[in-house]
Design a protein around this motif. Structure first.
Motif, PDB file in Angstrom:
ATOM      1  N   HIS A 168      14.482 -13.239   4.410  1.00 12.81           N
ATOM      2  CA  HIS A 168      14.753 -14.115   3.270  1.00 12.81           C
ATOM      3  C   HIS A 168      13.440 -14.598   2.662  1.00 12.81           C
ATOM      4  O   HIS A 168      12.574 -15.132   3.353  1.00 12.81           O
ATOM      5  CB  HIS A 168      15.636 -15.295   3.688  1.00 12.81           C
ATOM      6  N   ALA A 172      16.473 -15.656  -1.079  1.00 18.98           N
ATOM      7  CA  ALA A 172      17.318 -14.475  -1.237  1.00 18.98           C
ATOM      8  C   ALA A 172      16.815 -13.360  -0.316  1.00 18.98           C
ATOM      9  O   ALA A 172      15.625 -13.315   0.030  1.00 18.98           O
ATOM     10  CB  ALA A 172      17.314 -13.996  -2.688  1.00 18.98           C
ATOM     11  N   PRO A 173      17.689 -12.434   0.086  1.00 24.08           N
ATOM     12  CA  PRO A 173      17.285 -11.395   1.032  1.00 24.08           C
ATOM     13  C   PRO A 173      16.454 -10.287   0.385  1.00 24.08           C
ATOM     14  O   PRO A 173      16.704  -9.882  -0.750  1.00 24.08           O
ATOM     15  CB  PRO A 173      18.623 -10.842   1.536  1.00 24.08           C
TER      16      PRO A 173
END
Length: 300
Positions: A168, A172-173
């Protein structure tokens, strides 16, 4: 205090293959380090310790909104030993840390032929800040890949050999996919992508540039590679012909390949006082800013 003297450079031309196009928005800056250096008593760095910083803009069609502006640094082909100044390597680490990138990628060939420099690899490449991902190169496998993997893992870096990790960044990944070395036949793209997310921000590491030909087509991926040293010794027309004949059509800089992108780093090692000559291909530390595809019109 560290001072920068910046000079504009023309971007290097990619291979003349008709299927390849340079990515728009590339900008290069050559950095000559001057002033007091904490790593040596002399006031000025020696020629062999210099390298270039390149600043590159990548537009990715499937970039997650939160990753617009995400920063990546890449070091490749360090070749610790008599081929590369330790001061150059340590200054490169300092240069990366000073930019505080979100991700740091190391893309192979940390040694050359001898196992003697193996213990020094961890010393000179230690201290990189942030999330660091590593793939191995052909020379690493020829010398002692398990030793190098353990060395990097002791530093807290993530080594990927036909593996992927989801981390992350900025909420967000990011999927980082590390393909093992293709020059020694250890690459397995299918295994690397197995179980990985099929959308979002996906970044590929692979030491050898032709691995890009094996990636899923038109997937909006970007691959970071090295291996070629930017051609090492540039003789216009001849160098490109030799590399193409050797199955290496991607020599330096940006390419579009089968709906994906590729960046070939010139590498930090060799040349400038070492036993292997470099001409027309300066040692490089590369930085990237990732932008969403919608920003192309604004940036151009």
């Amino acid at each position: 205090m560290r001072l920068r003297r910046l000079a504009r450079r023309r971007p290097a031309s990619p291979s003349s293959e008709s299927s390849l196009e340079p990515v728009a928005g590339r900008r290069n800056e050559v950095v000559a380090w001057s002033g007091a250096d904490p790593l040596r008593p002399e006031r000025r760095l020696r020629w062999r310790d210099h390298f270039s910083l390149t600043e590159n803009l990548l537009h990715l069609p499937h970039l997650t909104d939160r990753h617009d502006g995400l920063r990546v640094a890449q070091l490749s082909d360090v070749h610790v030993g008599q081929a590369t100044s330790d001061v150059r390597i340590r200054r490169a680490v300092e240069a990366v840390n000073s930019e505080a990138p979100d991700l740091v990628f190391l893309t192979g060939d940390y040694v050359t032929h001898s196992p003697k420099p193996l213990p020094r690899v961890r010393d000179v490449l230690s201290g990189l800040k942030g999330q660091v991902f590593v793939v191995l190169g052909n020379h690493d496998h020829q010398v002692n890949a398990p030793y190098l993997r353990e060395s990097f893992e002791r530093l807290g870096y993530t080594v990927l050999q036909n593996e992927h990790r989801v981390v992350h960044v900025k909420g967000a990944p990011v999927t980082v996919l590390g393909v093992d070395d293709g020059r020694t036949g250890r690459d397995d793209v299918e295994a690397t992508f197995r179980g990985a997310p099929e959308s979002g921000t996906r970044l590929v590491l692979a030491h050898t540039p032709p691995t890009v030909d094996k990636l899923p087509a038109h997937a909006g991926l970007v691959q970071f590679s090295g291996h070629t040293h930017g051609g090492q010794f540039i003789v216009q027309g001849l160098t490109e012909a030799i590399f193409r004949r050797a199955g290496q059509p991607y020599i330096r800089g940006h390419y579009h390949v089968r709906g994906n992108q590729l960046y070939v780093n010139r590498g930090l090692g060799f040349g400038f006082g070492g036993p292997y000559l470099r001409r027309g291909s300066e040692p490089e530390v590369a930085f990237f800013t990732l932008r969403a595809q919608a920003h192309v019109a604004v940036a151009s």
